[in-house]
Design a protein around this motif. Structure first.
Motif: not given
Length: 313
Positions: A25, A29, A261
């Motif tokens: 993840s 970001s 993702m």
């Protein structure tokens, strides 16, 4: 190294899963925060957020200071992995496309296996080697499929290579420290060392924070609290209960999760080659972490019990 109980193995495996999901993840970001913050400022903001979260948890749990014997490994991993790695990786990803960065950085697990075998005496069973080979082939496939035309530079490749070396060195240095201090202690003080190393970027961080959108700043804080504070602690917990080589091989699941993702969060639909590479990454991790069958274990036990021939003087 003695085999830990089954319950401990499950807990370590669960901790490794948390780590790779949160590290995957982080790539999403970083893409948001990196557009508003320079590499050094982003690294400092991430490490400062992580150090605050870890410090608060350590105070509540009354962890205290790690023993003196653990400080060498903590300091080396803090400088190499928490500090240097995060700065050069952020910088490298601004110079090359994501596919090239992922491809170069993914030599890290191979370096961990080599250093772990040389410096820590880690075993290199055939399943681990086979799994790493399959996963690396998957990482190469993902990297090539995501690489854009003309998106790479020599500087960017060198920076990503330095990041891979720093990552491997930090992991191998961290392993002995975990035999003397808790996972939370090693992570907290390693993060503090990295934050102190990045203090020269404090001026950039303060200046850029005023102009950065709220979403970029929130992503930077997220990077510090979850992929750093939480994921590095679960990593250390799992690393203390297995070998550095096996933990390094586990991180080959990260490229596959990044593809998934990016598909879900950013709407970036992967091609068939990218999906195939992601499947290979996961398959290799499964092979590297699998246990030998009952027949193989029985043969190994029989070989260990077989009397050795007497040596002729």
């Amino acid at each position: 190294m003695t085999t830990p109980p089954r319950r401990t193995q499950r807990a370590a495996a669960a901790a490794a899963v948390v780590t790779v999901v949160l590290w995957a993840s982080a790539f999403v970001s970083i893409r948001s925060a990196g557009s508003a913050y320079s590499p050094g400022a982003l690294a400092l903001g991430r490490l400062a957020s992580g150090a605050l979260a870890l410090g608060a948890i350590s105070l509540v749990r009354r962890e205290g200071m790690p023993p003196r014997s653990a400080w060498r490994g903590i300091a080396i991993s803090g400088v190499l992995w928490f500090g240097f790695y995060m700065v050069v990786l952020n910088w490298g990803e601004q110079q090359v496309d994501a596919g090239t960065a992922a491809l170069v950085v993914n030599i890290g697990p191979i370096l961990i296996a080599l250093l772990g075998s040389r410096l820590l005496g880690d075993a290199m069973p055939p399943r681990l080697l086979a799994g790493m080979a399959v996963s690396f082939a998957g990482a190469v496939t993902v990297g090539l499929s995501m690489s854009g035309d003309g998106g790479s530079s020599v500087l960017g490749v060198v920076l990503c290579l330095l990041a891979a070396v720093a990552y491997a060195g930090g992991v191998v240095a961290q392993k002995p420290a975990l035999a003397r201090a808790s996972a939370l202690q090693v992570t907290t003080f390693g993060c503090l060392v990295g934050a102190v190393m990045c203090l020269p970027f404090a001026g950039q961080l303060v200046g850029q924070a005023g102009d950065a959108p709220v979403s970029a700043t929130l992503n930077m804080v997220y990077l510090g609290v979850f992929p750093t504070a939480l994921a590095f602690t679960t990593w250390a917990y799992a690393l203390a209960r297995t070998t550095a080589s096996k933990m390094g091989a586990t991180t080959y699941a990260v490229p596959a999760l990044v593809v998934l993702m990016s598909w879900l969060a950013l709407g970036e639909v992967p091609g068939l080659l990218t999906l195939a590479g992601g499947v290979l990454c996961l398959a290799g991790v499964a092979v590297s972490r699998s246990r030998p069958g009952a027949r193989a274990r029985a043969k190994r036990a029989a070989a260990a019990e077989e009397p050795q021939p007497e040596q002729v003087p």
